[in-house]
Design a protein around this motif. Structure first.
Motif, PDB file in Angstrom:
ATOM      1  N   THR A  96       0.819  -1.190  -0.009  1.00 23.37           N
ATOM      2  CA  THR A  96       0.015  -0.049  -0.005  1.00 23.37           C
ATOM      3  C   THR A  96       0.895   1.353   0.045  1.00 23.37           C
ATOM      4  N   ASN A  97       2.216   1.190  -0.089  1.00 17.89           N
ATOM      5  CA  ASN A  97       3.201   2.220  -0.079  1.00 17.89           C
ATOM      6  C   ASN A  97       2.913   3.255   1.102  1.00 17.89           C
ATOM      7  N   THR A  98       2.519   2.838   2.415  1.00 15.12           N
ATOM      8  CA  THR A  98       2.291   3.380   3.664  1.00 15.12           C
ATOM      9  C   THR A  98       3.341   2.977   4.996  1.00 15.12           C
ATOM     10  N   THR A  99       3.457   3.862   5.551  1.00 11.88           N
ATOM     11  CA  THR A  99       4.036   3.543   6.966  1.00 11.88           C
ATOM     12  C   THR A  99       3.335   4.171   8.006  1.00 11.88           C
ATOM     13  N   GLU A 100       2.807   3.476   8.907  1.00 10.18           N
ATOM     14  CA  GLU A 100       2.014   3.896  10.262  1.00 10.18           C
ATOM     15  C   GLU A 100       3.238   3.955  11.369  1.00 10.18           C
ATOM     16  N   MET A 101       2.839   5.134  11.933  1.00  2.43           N
ATOM     17  CA  MET A 101       3.853   5.456  13.197  1.00  2.43           C
ATOM     18  C   MET A 101       3.059   5.809  14.389  1.00  2.43           C
ATOM     19  N   VAL A 102       3.232   5.568  15.592  1.00  2.00           N
ATOM     20  CA  VAL A 102       2.886   5.767  16.908  1.00  2.00           C
ATOM     21  C   VAL A 102       4.034   5.757  17.884  1.00  2.00           C
ATOM     22  N   SER A 103       4.332   7.086  18.577  1.00  2.00           N
ATOM     23  CA  SER A 103       5.177   7.098  19.702  1.00  2.00           C
ATOM     24  C   SER A 103       4.363   6.657  21.057  1.00  2.00           C
ATOM     25  N   ILE A 104       4.997   6.070  21.880  1.00  2.00           N
ATOM     26  CA  ILE A 104       4.423   5.824  23.024  1.00  2.00           C
ATOM     27  C   ILE A 104       4.935   6.399  24.049  1.00  2.00           C
ATOM     28  N   PRO A 105       4.285   7.435  24.901  1.00  2.00           N
ATOM     29  CA  PRO A 105       4.735   7.952  25.990  1.00  2.00           C
ATOM     30  C   PRO A 105       5.613   7.110  26.991  1.00  2.00           C
ATOM     31  N   ARG A 106       6.666   7.961  27.384  1.00  2.00           N
ATOM     32  CA  ARG A 106       7.722   6.933  28.420  1.00  2.00           C
ATOM     33  C   ARG A 106       7.052   6.787  29.626  1.00  2.00           C
ATOM     34  N   ASP A 107       6.019   7.549  30.156  1.00  2.00           N
ATOM     35  CA  ASP A 107       5.394   7.303  31.447  1.00  2.00           C
ATOM     36  C   ASP A 107       3.927   6.593  31.309  1.00  2.00           C
ATOM     37  N   GLY A 277      -2.744  12.508  32.432  1.00  2.00           N
ATOM     38  CA  GLY A 277      -1.662  12.185  33.602  1.00  2.00           C
ATOM     39  C   GLY A 277      -2.555  11.870  34.688  1.00  2.00           C
ATOM     40  N   THR A 278      -2.020  11.156  35.876  1.00  2.00           N
ATOM     41  CA  THR A 278      -2.394  10.746  36.948  1.00  2.00           C
ATOM     42  C   THR A 278      -1.310  10.461  38.005  1.00  2.00           C
ATOM     43  N   LYS A 279      -1.596  10.328  39.154  1.00  2.00           N
ATOM     44  CA  LYS A 279      -0.718  10.049  40.280  1.00  2.00           C
ATOM     45  C   LYS A 279      -1.051   8.965  41.035  1.00  2.00           C
ATOM     46  N   ILE A 280      -0.330   7.968  41.293  1.00  2.00           N
ATOM     47  CA  ILE A 280      -0.731   6.817  41.844  1.00  2.00           C
ATOM     48  C   ILE A 280       0.681   6.661  43.067  1.00  2.00           C
ATOM     49  N   ARG A 282       1.889   8.711  44.562  1.00  2.00           N
ATOM     50  CA  ARG A 282       2.657   9.949  44.522  1.00  2.00           C
ATOM     51  C   ARG A 282       3.723  10.139  43.305  1.00  2.00           C
ATOM     52  N   ILE A 283       3.344   8.981  42.324  1.00  2.00           N
ATOM     53  CA  ILE A 283       4.238   8.854  41.202  1.00  2.00           C
ATOM     54  C   ILE A 283       3.275   9.076  40.088  1.00  2.00           C
ATOM     55  N   TYR A 284       3.971   9.994  39.096  1.00  2.00           N
ATOM     56  CA  TYR A 284       3.118  10.478  37.863  1.00  2.00           C
ATOM     57  C   TYR A 284       3.193   9.346  36.861  1.00  2.00           C
ATOM     58  N   TYR A 285       1.998   8.986  36.117  1.00  2.00           N
ATOM     59  CA  TYR A 285       1.685   8.161  35.024  1.00  2.00           C
ATOM     60  C   TYR A 285       1.034   8.675  34.132  1.00  2.00           C
TER      61      TYR A 285
END
Length: 308
Positions: A96-107, A277-280, A282-285
């Motif tokens: 199909t001559n396509t590239t799909e890309m997704v960045s996964i947030p590190r947190d 974003g949320t804290k569990i 007191r740690i951010y996720y």
């Protein structure tokens, strides 16, 4: 037959990427040396991973099967295994001559496969290296990882300096780690490129903005690298790759991908994993919306020609 094949390949394209391994054009009497040096370099950076449970059979790049590649940017330092702070999942479909890309947030808050706990996705590398990161990404997106390219983020500066600097287009002005970056087209040396990819807190998009700048630097490396003609720079680049890159791609895989998949890079579809974003304790996720994760997973599977 061999001489005829060598003639066709007298211009070898080799540099890193990312996205799937790179080649750089070179001519003349150095072709045979470069060909063998490239092959030995790829052999030295090879790292195996297990076959994906998300696949019924192994992909065949020679037959132009759609493939999935995980780009891992890690911050390994001496005495510290580090974390996978940049995770970019790509599907490449030459039909199909396509590239799909997704960045996964590190947190991103998800199950760490093999660890038996919920945590930030970037911690998977510290817990279990490449294999645990691959397994965790596969589980999170419910898609296979056929190939990975792992790059030490520290090596960005060496790669950029070897290329003589790169050009990027900054969407806003900011200062970070002693460097100032203006809005618009700017040229970066190695240290500047590393700082440019690390800033996060001043960016109105947060980690998403940082991911965009990382992609800009990778694209700048690819663009500049494609124009390398100095044999000296080839030697320097091989050294940088040997010291800072690992992949399960073989030299033949890279050649087939370069030959059969290059048109897919002209049509890139980028996805963003929405959440909050949320804290569990007191740690951010960062919790990705389940509906958004499922929607993107479905599109990635369609790109790979997999049944949902």
């Amino acid at each position: 037959m061999r001489a005829e094949k060598r003639k066709k390949k007298r211009k070898i394209l080799f540099i890193i990427l990312t996205i799937i391994g790179l080649f750089v054009l070179c001519t003349g009497g150095y072709a045979y040396y470069l060909w063998n040096k490239a092959a030995s370099t790829i052999a030295s950076i090879h790292e195996d991973i297990g076959k994906s449970d998300k696949r019924d059979k192994q992909v065949d790049v020679n037959s132009k099967d759609p493939i999935a590649v995980l780009i891992m940017g890690v911050d390994e330092r001496e005495g510290d295994k580090g974390r996978a702070d940049s995770l970019i999942y790509m599907t490449v479909n030459p039909k199909t001559n396509t590239t799909e890309m997704v960045s996964i947030p590190r947190d991103t808050y998800t199950e760490i496969i093999g660890k038996g706990k919920m945590d930030k996705i970037n911690h998977s590398y510290a817990f279990g290296g490449t294999q645990m990161t691959v397994d965790t990404v596969e589980n999170f997106l419910d898609v296979p990882v056929d190939y990975f390219v792992k790059v030490n983020m520290e090596s960005f500066k060496d790669i950029v300096d070897t290329l003589g600097g790169i050009t990027v287009n900054s969407t806003f002005a900011f200062s970070y780690d002693g460097y100032s970056f203006k809005k618009g087209e700017i040229t970066l040396n190695g240290e500047e490129a590393l700082a440019y990819t690390r800033m996060r807190k001043q960016d109105p998009k947060g980690d998403f903005g940082r991911q965009e700048r990382q992609r800009q630097v990778i694209e700048g490396i690819i663009k500049k690298g494609a124009n390398i003609s100095s044999v000296t720079k080839f030697g320097d680049m091989f050294k940088v790759i040997e010291d800072n890159v690992k992949t399960n791609l073989t030299f033949d895989d890279m050649w087939d991908i370069q030959s059969n998949y290059k048109s897919a890079r002209n049509n890139v579809v980028q996805h963003q994993l929405k959440g909050q974003g949320t804290k569990i304790n007191r740690i951010y996720y960062y919790k990705v919306y389940e509906s958004d994760r499922e929607s993107i997973s479905k599109e990635l599977k369609e790109s790979l020609g997999l049944n949902n």
